[in-house]
Design a protein around this motif. Structure first.
Motif, mmCIF file in Angstrom:
data_model
loop_
_atom_site.group_PDB
_atom_site.id
_atom_site.type_symbol
_atom_site.label_atom_id
_atom_site.label_comp_id
_atom_site.label_asym_id
_atom_site.label_seq_id
_atom_site.Cartn_x
_atom_site.Cartn_y
_atom_site.Cartn_z
ATOM 1 N N SER A 35 4.680 -9.753 -1.448
ATOM 2 C CA SER A 35 3.474 -9.899 -0.622
ATOM 3 C C SER A 35 3.548 -9.051 0.628
ATOM 4 O O SER A 35 4.633 -8.635 1.049
ATOM 5 N N SER A 36 2.379 -8.809 1.196
ATOM 6 C CA SER A 36 2.256 -8.072 2.449
ATOM 7 C C SER A 36 1.303 -8.829 3.358
ATOM 8 O O SER A 36 0.321 -9.427 2.895
ATOM 9 N N LEU A 45 -4.084 -11.891 7.021
ATOM 10 C CA LEU A 45 -4.329 -12.136 5.605
ATOM 11 C C LEU A 45 -3.064 -11.784 4.835
ATOM 12 O O LEU A 45 -2.352 -10.847 5.188
ATOM 13 N N GLN A 46 -2.772 -12.538 3.780
ATOM 14 C CA GLN A 46 -1.605 -12.259 2.955
ATOM 15 C C GLN A 46 -2.050 -11.826 1.568
ATOM 16 O O GLN A 46 -2.774 -12.545 0.878
ATOM 17 N N ALA A 47 -1.628 -10.641 1.176
ATOM 18 C CA ALA A 47 -1.907 -10.130 -0.165
ATOM 19 C C ALA A 47 -0.686 -10.393 -1.036
ATOM 20 O O ALA A 47 0.435 -10.064 -0.659
ATOM 21 N N MET A 202 4.816 -1.661 6.758
ATOM 22 C CA MET A 202 4.159 -2.843 6.222
ATOM 23 C C MET A 202 5.189 -3.829 5.735
ATOM 24 O O MET A 202 5.852 -3.592 4.733
ATOM 25 N N PRO A 203 5.389 -4.948 6.445
ATOM 26 C CA PRO A 203 6.368 -5.944 6.016
ATOM 27 C C PRO A 203 5.989 -6.517 4.665
ATOM 28 O O PRO A 203 4.816 -6.760 4.390
ATOM 29 N N ILE A 204 6.960 -6.714 3.816
ATOM 30 C CA ILE A 204 6.687 -7.234 2.501
ATOM 31 C C ILE A 204 7.693 -8.310 2.133
ATOM 32 O O ILE A 204 8.719 -8.466 2.752
ATOM 33 N N SER A 205 7.297 -8.997 1.106
ATOM 34 C CA SER A 205 8.238 -9.893 0.473
ATOM 35 C C SER A 205 8.632 -9.273 -0.841
ATOM 36 O O SER A 205 7.813 -8.801 -1.586
#
Length: 207
Positions: A35-36, A45-47, A202-205
């Motif tokens: 996710s980002s 917002l979380q995508a 862009m921080p992500i999971s």
């Protein structure tokens, strides 16, 4: 407790049946996601999208009709800390953010999601995942490298279109690599360099 309290709370509140998976190299993970977190003047917002794909920010903006930009790493860390998580979770609704789900995730028979700690994942069925996301926006917001290479180039009618397609793929791939690199706070020199290049981390999971 095997999973963070906020994760157990949101899953319990929505009557979601789930299994806890220990994080180790031999773990069999299906339907993994990443996710980002993005934001604009309306908020964050979380995508959430498949782990093997790349977030298409332009598509996300078009579907949400919002001028979304990457949330800074520091803000994401603060968001996680406020939920008592050591890293970003991609369990929908756990962070209290609006969510957008990539369509491909709903095609999985089972999904594996990060809990916000490094020791455990949670797995749930497609039906349980759909129940959890409720009426969240579902759209095509991510692409695979194969799709970029095949559809963009095959449909290009001339040299200019081919060049543009390659540039688009390269830009997305660079952003992806930067996301992976910048999961840890970068030094000021690197941050300044990215700013000069017009790129935003862009921080992500990731799992």
């Amino acid at each position: 407790m095997s999973v963070p309290a906020v994760i157990e709370q949101v899953l319990t509140q929505h009557d979601i049946e789930f299994n806890v998976i220990d994080a180790h190299p031999s773990a069999q993970l299906q339907g993994t996601a990443r996710s980002s977190v993005l934001q604009d003047s309306q908020g964050k917002l979380q995508a959430i999208y498949p782990a093997e794909s790349i977030l298409d920010v332009d598509a996300l903006r078009a579907h949400t009709k919002r001028e979304l930009k990457a949330t800074s790493l520091e803000d994401v860390q603060t968001l996680c800390s406020s939920a008592q998580l050591s890293q970003l979770t991609n369990v929908p609704k756990a962070l209290g953010l609006d969510i957008v789900i990539d369509q491909r995730l709903l095609e999985c028979t089972e999904l594996t999601l990060e809990t916000g700690n490094e020791q455990h994942f949670v797995s749930l069925s497609a039906a349980q995942f759909k129940q959890l996301i409720g009426d969240a926006l579902v759209a095509n917001i991510a692409v695979t490298e194969a799709e970029l290479q095949t559809t963009s180039l095959d449909s290009a009618a001339d040299t200019d279109q081919i060049t543009a397609a390659v540039a688009n793929f390269t830009q997305l791939r660079i952003k992806q690599r930067l996301e992976e690199t910048l999961e840890f706070p970068p030094c000021q020199t690197l941050r300044n360099g990215l700013s000069n290049c017009g790129l935003t981390p862009m921080p992500i999971s990731k799992i």
